[in-house]
Design a protein around this motif. Structure first.
Motif, mmCIF file in Angstrom:
data_model
loop_
_atom_site.group_PDB
_atom_site.id
_atom_site.type_symbol
_atom_site.label_atom_id
_atom_site.label_comp_id
_atom_site.label_asym_id
_atom_site.label_seq_id
_atom_site.Cartn_x
_atom_site.Cartn_y
_atom_site.Cartn_z
ATOM 1 N N LEU A 153 1.002 -1.027 -0.109
ATOM 2 C CA LEU A 153 -0.101 -0.153 -0.304
ATOM 3 C C LEU A 153 0.827 1.513 0.404
ATOM 4 N N PHE A 154 2.210 1.220 0.576
ATOM 5 C CA PHE A 154 2.441 2.228 1.281
ATOM 6 C C PHE A 154 4.212 2.822 0.574
ATOM 7 N N PRO A 155 5.262 3.379 0.148
ATOM 8 C CA PRO A 155 6.118 3.638 0.501
ATOM 9 C C PRO A 155 7.122 3.547 0.651
ATOM 10 N N LEU A 156 8.245 2.752 0.747
ATOM 11 C CA LEU A 156 8.967 1.803 1.366
ATOM 12 C C LEU A 156 9.767 2.723 2.356
ATOM 13 N N ASP A 157 10.029 3.786 1.616
ATOM 14 C CA ASP A 157 10.829 5.390 2.290
ATOM 15 C C ASP A 157 11.366 5.986 3.621
ATOM 16 N N GLY A 158 10.179 5.303 4.460
ATOM 17 C CA GLY A 158 9.947 6.020 5.427
ATOM 18 C C GLY A 158 8.648 7.145 5.946
ATOM 19 N N THR A 159 8.555 7.816 4.639
ATOM 20 C CA THR A 159 7.263 8.445 4.415
ATOM 21 C C THR A 159 6.141 9.086 4.956
ATOM 22 N N VAL A 160 5.883 7.366 5.455
ATOM 23 C CA VAL A 160 4.520 6.742 6.277
ATOM 24 C C VAL A 160 4.898 5.495 7.776
ATOM 25 N N GLN A 161 4.157 5.865 8.248
ATOM 26 C CA GLN A 161 4.487 4.952 9.618
ATOM 27 C C GLN A 161 2.700 5.011 9.898
ATOM 28 N N PHE A 162 2.799 3.487 10.316
ATOM 29 C CA PHE A 162 1.725 3.427 10.940
ATOM 30 C C PHE A 162 1.180 2.746 11.926
ATOM 31 N N SER A 163 0.584 3.239 12.600
ATOM 32 C CA SER A 163 -0.160 3.451 13.977
ATOM 33 C C SER A 163 -1.342 2.492 14.277
ATOM 34 N N ASP A 164 -1.756 1.085 13.254
ATOM 35 C CA ASP A 164 -2.957 0.514 13.689
ATOM 36 C C ASP A 164 -3.409 -0.352 12.813
ATOM 37 N N ALA A 165 -3.179 -1.226 12.664
ATOM 38 C CA ALA A 165 -4.059 -2.079 11.491
ATOM 39 C C ALA A 165 -5.224 -3.389 11.895
ATOM 40 N N GLU A 166 -6.261 -3.253 11.080
ATOM 41 C CA GLU A 166 -7.137 -4.122 11.684
ATOM 42 C C GLU A 166 -7.870 -4.841 9.594
ATOM 43 N N HIS A 167 -8.166 -6.280 10.247
ATOM 44 C CA HIS A 167 -8.373 -7.009 8.904
ATOM 45 C C HIS A 167 -9.892 -7.997 9.728
#
Length: 183
Positions: A51-65
């Protein structure tokens, strides 16, 4: 040997064996539908990774499925539709906002689903089926805790926060629908 020969006639024993085999075949097919790839944990992790770039510009705080069968009221229904929801929240830098906005489109998320399908071989991510639809909702806003003086890679170092919800509906007519038949 002629077709009208007594050798071709089925006796009661042969007919009952055919009925048993037919019933067993139905059980096997129903079991195969129960075991179909609908939702595997490792595939969800692959989705999150894509889903997101791997360059550190996005940080997850929570994920649910969450995956759940739709409710069925009729006794004549043989399968229930399936609803799969992924909810991801986190923080983003300015450079990642375009990627996030693209995910909020059918085309953008469809591209991600296609890559996951091709990478994992999981047919649940095949959106070419008319019995499947996808909804995406992105809430992107300023991070009220943002500080230019914050330590890098902390929640306060990201100027934006986001919540991304992806919902996939698989209709009861789909081959991945949840079977409701008795074995």
């Amino acid at each position: 040997m002629k077709m009208s020969s007594p050798d071709w006639k089925q006796g009661k024993k042969t007919t009952s064996q055919a009925a048993v085999l037919s019933r067993d075949l139905k059980k096997v097919k129903a079991t195969e539908r129960f075991l179909a790839d609908r939702s595997k944990g490792w595939v969800t992790l692959e989705l999150f990774a894509r889903l997101f770039p791997l360059d550190g510009t996005v940080q997850f705080s929570d994920a649910e499925h969450v995956a759940s069968a739709e409710s069925v009221t009729s006794k004549k229904v043989v399968a229930a539709g399936l609803v799969k929801k992924w909810t991801i929240s986190g923080f983003a830098m300015e450079e990642a906002t375009n990627s996030l906005v693209r995910l909020n489109t059918q085309e953008g998320m469809g591209d991600v689903f296609n890559v996951v399908k091709e990478t994992t071989g999981n047919s649940a991510f095949d959106l070419s089926q008319k019995t499947r639809n996808l909804m995406v909702n992105l809430d992107l806003s300023e991070n009220p805790n943002f500080s230019r003086a914050a330590e890098p890679s902390t929640e306060q170092s990201f100027p934006y926060k986001f919540s991304l919800q992806i919902t996939q509906r698989i209709e009861a007519a789909d081959n991945l629908a949840v079977p409701i038949t008795k074995l």
